[in-house]
Scaffold this motif. Structure first.
Motif, short mmCIF file in Angstrom:
data_model
loop_
_atom_site.label_atom_id
_atom_site.label_comp_id
_atom_site.label_asym_id
_atom_site.label_seq_id
_atom_site.Cartn_x
_atom_site.Cartn_y
_atom_site.Cartn_z
N VAL A 1 41.58 52.04 63.32
CA VAL A 1 39.81 53.40 63.44
C VAL A 1 39.10 53.32 62.64
O VAL A 1 39.12 52.94 61.47
N ASP A 2 38.31 54.01 63.95
CA ASP A 2 36.73 53.50 62.63
C ASP A 2 37.40 54.43 61.88
O ASP A 2 37.83 56.24 62.29
N GLY A 3 36.36 55.01 60.31
CA GLY A 3 37.08 56.56 59.88
C GLY A 3 38.37 55.58 58.76
O GLY A 3 38.47 56.71 57.62
N GLY A 4 39.27 54.01 58.95
CA GLY A 4 39.68 54.42 58.19
C GLY A 4 41.15 54.65 59.38
O GLY A 4 40.93 55.47 59.79
N GLY A 5 42.41 53.67 58.69
CA GLY A 5 43.75 54.39 59.25
C GLY A 5 43.49 53.44 59.99
O GLY A 5 43.21 52.64 60.85
N TYR A 6 45.23 53.69 61.23
CA TYR A 6 45.75 52.30 62.05
C TYR A 6 45.88 53.05 63.21
O TYR A 6 46.67 54.22 63.64
N LYS A 7 46.15 52.39 64.24
CA LYS A 7 46.36 52.93 65.78
C LYS A 7 47.36 51.78 65.95
O LYS A 7 47.05 50.74 65.82
N ALA A 8 48.18 52.05 67.16
CA ALA A 8 48.78 50.61 67.84
C ALA A 8 48.27 50.27 68.94
O ALA A 8 47.71 51.01 69.75
#
Length: 121
Positions: free
Chosen positions: A113-120
């Motif tokens: 995701v924008d700004g780092g991190g993860y999404k399913a």
């Protein structure tokens, strides 16, 4: 009353006392777990059958666990996943989480995701 009857009665009393002590200890443990949970630390009690934990074996289910955290909180980062899995500071566990994240990305189950991190996906 025979000696055997007395022994049986004592065994029954012992079992009842142990059950009461177990209930009291579980109440204390569950209160402690609730306090830890409020602080953001998530633990669970599991029964132990007395056999030692295997050493050097592959830990399965990490991908499922990591994916569960990502589904529950889209945008979650690696550091927060490590904290939730109590893996922070454990090099082997940290590597396992990184490997799980890579495998989930490769399999197309998660994305960034924008700004780092993860999404399913």
């Amino acid at each position: 009353m025979s000696v055997m009857d007395q022994i049986r009665k004592l065994d029954e009393q012992k079992a009842a006392l142990l059950e009461t002590a177990k209930k009291e200890a579980m109440e204390i443990a569950n209160k402690g777990l609730a306090a830890l949970s409020e602080l953001g630390f998530h633990y669970k009690l599991t029964p132990h059958d007395g056999t030692p934990a295997p050493t050097g074996t592959r830990r399965t289910g990490i991908r499922v666990e990591v994916l569960g955290f990502i589904k529950a909180k889209p945008g979650i980062g690696r550091a927060e996943i490590l904290e939730k899995m109590n893996a922070k500071g454990d090099k082997s566990a940290e590597q396992s989480v990184s490997n799980a994240l890579s495998a989930l990305k490769k399999d197309g189950l998660i994305g960034g995701v924008d700004g780092g991190g993860y999404k399913a996906k």
